[in-house]
Scaffold this motif. Structure first.
Motif, PDB file in Angstrom:
ATOM      1  N   LYS A   1       8.830  -0.145   4.568  1.00  0.00           N
ATOM      2  CA  LYS A   1       7.611   0.578   4.905  1.00  0.00           C
ATOM      3  C   LYS A   1       8.119   2.015   5.646  1.00  0.00           C
ATOM      4  CE  LYS A   1       3.787   0.461   8.375  1.00  0.00           C
ATOM      5  NZ  LYS A   1       3.373  -0.220   9.391  1.00  0.00           N
TER       6      LYS A   1
ATOM      7  N   GLU B   1       0.130   8.499  -2.443  1.00  0.00           N
ATOM      8  CA  GLU B   1       0.782   9.707  -3.155  1.00  0.00           C
ATOM      9  C   GLU B   1       1.022  10.648  -2.342  1.00  0.00           C
ATOM     10  OE1 GLU B   1      -1.105  10.935  -6.925  1.00  0.00           O
ATOM     11  OE2 GLU B   1      -1.910   8.735  -7.272  1.00  0.00           O
TER      12      GLU B   1
ATOM     13  N   LYS C   1       0.780  -1.208   0.088  1.00  0.00           N
ATOM     14  CA  LYS C   1      -0.050   0.020  -0.108  1.00  0.00           C
ATOM     15  C   LYS C   1       0.937   1.404  -0.139  1.00  0.00           C
ATOM     16  CE  LYS C   1      -3.871   2.192   2.476  1.00  0.00           C
ATOM     17  NZ  LYS C   1      -4.921   1.967   3.632  1.00  0.00           N
ATOM     18  N   VAL C   2       0.677   1.955  -0.974  1.00  0.00           N
ATOM     19  CA  VAL C   2       1.317   3.258  -1.048  1.00  0.00           C
ATOM     20  C   VAL C   2       0.516   4.572  -1.084  1.00  0.00           C
ATOM     21  CG1 VAL C   2       3.476   2.260  -2.155  1.00  0.00           C
ATOM     22  CG2 VAL C   2       1.512   3.466  -3.560  1.00  0.00           C
TER      23      VAL C   2
ATOM     24  N   TYR D   1       6.158   8.798  -3.813  1.00  0.00           N
ATOM     25  CA  TYR D   1       5.110   7.843  -3.069  1.00  0.00           C
ATOM     26  C   TYR D   1       5.781   7.321  -1.484  1.00  0.00           C
ATOM     27  CZ  TYR D   1       2.721   7.333  -7.512  1.00  0.00           C
ATOM     28  OH  TYR D   1       1.778   7.331  -8.655  1.00  0.00           O
ATOM     29  N   LYS D   2       4.863   7.285  -0.565  1.00  0.00           N
ATOM     30  CA  LYS D   2       5.316   6.774   0.626  1.00  0.00           C
ATOM     31  C   LYS D   2       4.750   5.297   0.814  1.00  0.00           C
ATOM     32  CE  LYS D   2       5.516   7.594   5.674  1.00  0.00           C
ATOM     33  NZ  LYS D   2       5.281   8.440   6.848  1.00  0.00           N
ATOM     34  N   ILE D   3       5.714   4.355   1.200  1.00  0.00           N
ATOM     35  CA  ILE D   3       5.151   2.945   1.355  1.00  0.00           C
ATOM     36  C   ILE D   3       4.434   2.980   2.606  1.00  0.00           C
ATOM     37  CG2 ILE D   3       6.097   0.612   1.687  1.00  0.00           C
ATOM     38  CD1 ILE D   3       8.544   1.375  -0.099  1.00  0.00           C
ATOM     39  N   GLU D   4       3.095   2.521   2.890  1.00  0.00           N
ATOM     40  CA  GLU D   4       2.491   2.309   4.079  1.00  0.00           C
ATOM     41  C   GLU D   4       2.508   1.215   4.576  1.00  0.00           C
ATOM     42  OE1 GLU D   4      -1.397   4.317   2.680  1.00  0.00           O
ATOM     43  OE2 GLU D   4      -0.526   6.136   3.609  1.00  0.00           O
TER      44      GLU D   4
ATOM     45  N   SER E   1      -4.335   6.978  -1.637  1.00  0.00           N
ATOM     46  CA  SER E   1      -3.752   5.716  -1.450  1.00  0.00           C
ATOM     47  C   SER E   1      -3.742   4.537  -2.362  1.00  0.00           C
ATOM     48  CB  SER E   1      -4.235   4.920  -0.137  1.00  0.00           C
ATOM     49  OG  SER E   1      -3.696   5.713   1.077  1.00  0.00           O
TER      50      SER E   1
ATOM     51  N   LEU F   1      10.129   0.773  -6.239  1.00  0.00           N
ATOM     52  CA  LEU F   1       9.631   0.349  -4.790  1.00  0.00           C
ATOM     53  C   LEU F   1      10.509  -0.842  -4.534  1.00  0.00           C
ATOM     54  CD1 LEU F   1       5.941   0.624  -5.417  1.00  0.00           C
ATOM     55  CD2 LEU F   1       7.340   2.084  -3.742  1.00  0.00           C
TER      56      LEU F   1
ATOM     57  N   GLU G   1      -3.278   0.292  -3.640  1.00  0.00           N
ATOM     58  CA  GLU G   1      -2.873  -0.944  -3.088  1.00  0.00           C
ATOM     59  C   GLU G   1      -2.729  -1.850  -4.259  1.00  0.00           C
ATOM     60  OE1 GLU G   1      -3.950  -2.620   0.854  1.00  0.00           O
ATOM     61  OE2 GLU G   1      -4.725  -4.378  -0.410  1.00  0.00           O
TER      62      GLU G   1
ATOM     63  N   THR H   1      10.015   6.846   1.452  1.00  0.00           N
ATOM     64  CA  THR H   1       9.480   7.496   0.160  1.00  0.00           C
ATOM     65  C   THR H   1      10.231   7.407  -0.948  1.00  0.00           C
ATOM     66  OG1 THR H   1       8.604   9.258   1.747  1.00  0.00           O
ATOM     67  CG2 THR H   1       8.674   9.980  -0.385  1.00  0.00           C
TER      68      THR H   1
END
Length: 167
Positions: free
Chosen positions: A136, A97, A94-95, A151-154, A103, A131, A105, A139
């Motif tokens: 997790k 923006e 799940k990332v 994008y940040k990895i959630e 978000s 990625l 996935e 960015t």
């Protein structure tokens, strides 16, 4: 034939094998029957049904060869081969923006299984490549057709079918 390694999930390999089986056992027989019937109409030089059936036969045989090559060169990925907290092939991630806070996935798969409309992103795509191997909370900057994106990895789920909530 191209001997490039094809990276697949177990599900992806099964789908290719099922399609190959269907083409060999069902479609091949149907096309041969159409050709036989078309020949019964007489002169095949001006027979549109015969020409259509022959074209379909060529397509089916070409697809069979392509699938056999893909299966022969397949490397099935196993999520247990990867570090659990890193983005890898087969992982569902799940990332967000960073600019829009939207978000997304998706599952990272090999290019042969890529299907963005069904949330299956190729590891060779710009975002997939950026990625891979990240953790997790990290960015990444990605150059996309829409321009530069962050994008940040959630979240990273090793195998979405087997992931369970911790108690």
């Amino acid at each position: 034939m191209n001997d490039k390694e094809i990276v697949l999930t177990r599900d992806g390999l099964k789908k290719l094998e099922d399609e190959l089986d269907e083409l060999k056992t069902v479609h091949r027989r149907e096309v041969n029957e159409r050709i036989r019937q078309a020949k019964e109409f007489g002169d095949i030089s001006e027979n549109a049904e015969y020409e259509d059936a022959k074209q379909e036969q060529a397509f089916v045989e070409g697809r069979i060869l392509k699938l056999e090559g893909m299966i022969r060169n397949a490397r099935v990925i196993d999520a247990s081969d990867y570090v659990a907290d890193e983005v890898h092939l087969g992982a569902t991630i799940k990332v967000m923006e960073v600019g829009s806070k939207t978000s997304h996935e998706f599952t990272i798969v090999g290019s042969a299984e890529a299907d963005p409309k069904n949330a299956r992103l190729s590891n060779e795509s710009p975002l997939g490549r950026a990625l891979m191997g990240r953790k997790k909370g990290e960015t990444v900057d990605v150059t996309t057709p829409r321009g530069q994106m962050k994008y940040k990895i959630e979240a990273i789920n090793k195998d979405p079918k087997k992931t369970k909530k911790a108690s």
